[in-house]
Scaffold this active site. Structure first.
Site, short mmCIF file in Angstrom:
data_model
loop_
_atom_site.label_atom_id
_atom_site.label_comp_id
_atom_site.label_asym_id
_atom_site.label_seq_id
_atom_site.Cartn_x
_atom_site.Cartn_y
_atom_site.Cartn_z
N GLU A 246 0.87 -1.18 0.00
CA GLU A 246 0.00 0.00 0.00
C GLU A 246 0.90 1.23 0.00
O GLU A 246 1.92 1.26 0.70
CB GLU A 246 -0.89 0.01 1.24
CG GLU A 246 -1.74 1.28 1.39
CD GLU A 246 -2.55 1.27 2.68
OE1 GLU A 246 -2.97 0.18 3.12
OE2 GLU A 246 -2.74 2.36 3.28
N GLU A 251 -1.94 11.58 3.82
CA GLU A 251 -3.03 11.39 4.75
C GLU A 251 -2.98 12.51 5.79
O GLU A 251 -1.92 13.07 6.07
CB GLU A 251 -2.91 10.05 5.48
CG GLU A 251 -3.11 8.82 4.64
CD GLU A 251 -2.99 7.56 5.47
OE1 GLU A 251 -4.03 7.01 5.89
OE2 GLU A 251 -1.84 7.13 5.72
#
Length: 368
Positions: A246, A251
């Site tokens: 991933e 974020e």
């Protein structure tokens, strides 16, 4: 580029007797004078241009000037009271449009040629030499995401990370929009309706993805304690996590506002056993303005950027797939989660709803 305009407009001013029709005195009106120009307006692209406009007047002479510093003007009389004006506009260095005018005068008669120039394109950060644009969405047409490029995830609350939002396709059960294109931006909105929270998670080119490249988005983050926006990538041929990898380009959680982070997940480095590869930085105004988040991904390294500044860099050290599963195609994800293991770590303020994440563009470059 040189353009000659033929469209004519006339400006008439009344004055003295017919016997004085063609007499000119500085500062005096010219009786029945008519100024005719080739166009009332010039539209200039952001990279500038040169334009020639025809001019004539029933007066005995004319001239042109401008009070706008970005416009160059040179007038040339060719036959009596007719001629041309040459307008030069350099490239616009600003990301806002600009407007000015060229004034044609004959005695006290005046008419304007309006000059408007498009804004400069938004800068692209750290696009390496030898890379070319292979895919983009500028969100500049339509009102919904292009179904040829994007897919909405549809899942109920609790699906992953103990998140509280329900992911829906375009709209809530009562018709409120969780995704829409408006004013050249993709808007992802998290909202509460009939006691449930709804939001969106969208995938770009989920079936094919990309392997390696420079990938960039310009985003304004949402406000509110409980938000968890992300710009990230998952493998097209996903079987298990974290074995297949991933890539989190950006974020942020609203309870820790304006701290943006990047992370990589694999068997050999994952948060669940404190071996994570991650980096966080403070970005003033991340929730108030648009900022650029990007990644340069090669067979040997992954580096992420915030407004052109390195956020995280990780090398492929040849330890195998457990450490480097980033050699397969990955697809792009944009989502706005609510609550969850990290989103709720600082608490939740439902008074912040509705709240919106805005995306100006997403671009993918690959080495040619």
């Amino acid at each position: 580029m040189l353009n000659t305009f033929l469209l004519t407009i006339a400006v008439a001013l009344s004055g003295c007797s017919q016997s004085d029709k063609y007499k000119y005195y500085e500062g005096d009106a010219i009786p029945n004078a008519v100024i005719t120009v080739g166009t009332p307006a010039v539209t200039v692209p952001s990279d500038g241009g040169e334009y020639t406009v025809t001019v004539s007047t029933t007066g005995s002479e004319w001239d042109a000037y401008t009070n706008d510093k970005f416009i160059g003007v040179e007038s040339q009389s060719t036959i009596g009271s007719s001629g041309t004006v040459h307008i030069t506009v350099p490239a616009n260095p600003e990301t806002t449009a600009r407007i000015g005018s060229v004034v044609i005068m004959s005695g006290t008669a005046r008419t304007d040629i309006v000059v408007s120039q498009a804004a400069a394109a938004e800068p692209m950060y750290n696009v390496p030499d030898g890379y070319s644009l292979v895919w983009q969405d500028e969100f500049d047409s339509g009102t919904t995401l292009d179904a040829n490029n994007w897919v909405h995830e549809v899942k109920s609350a609790g699906w992953v990370n103990n998140e509280l939002q329900n992911y829906v396709n375009h709209t809530t059960p009562d018709g409120a929009k969780v995704t829409e294109i408006k004013n050249g931006k993709l808007r992802i909105t998290c909202l509460k309706e009939n006691g449930k929270v709804y939001s969106a998670r969208v995938y770009a080119r989920q079936q094919e993805g990309w392997t390696y490249g420079y990938i960039e988005a310009r985003i304004k983050l949402p406000k509110g304690k409980g938000t968890w926006p992300a710009f990230w990538m998952m493998p097209v041929n996903f079987k298990s996590w974290p074995a297949d990898g991933e890539i989190d380009i950006m974020e942020e959680v609203g309870g820790h506002a304006n701290f943006v982070s990047s992370s990589l997940h694999a068997n050999a480095h994952v948060h669940s056993n404190n071996t994570q590869v991650t980096h966080e930085m403070y970005l003033e105004g991340a929730e108030d303005d648009f900022h650029t988040y990007a990644m340069l991904w090669t067979p040997n390294n992954i580096t992420t950027y915030v407004d052109g500044q390195v956020q995280l860099s990780y090398d492929n050290t040849g330890k195998g797939r457990d450490d480097w599963p980033y050699e397969d195609p990955f697809y792009i994800i944009l989502n706005l989660a609510w609550g969850g293991d990290w989103g709720a770590a600082y608490g939740i303020d439902e008074g912040a709803l509705p709240t919106t994440m805005e995306v100006d563009y997403v671009r993918v470059f690959q080495k040619q």
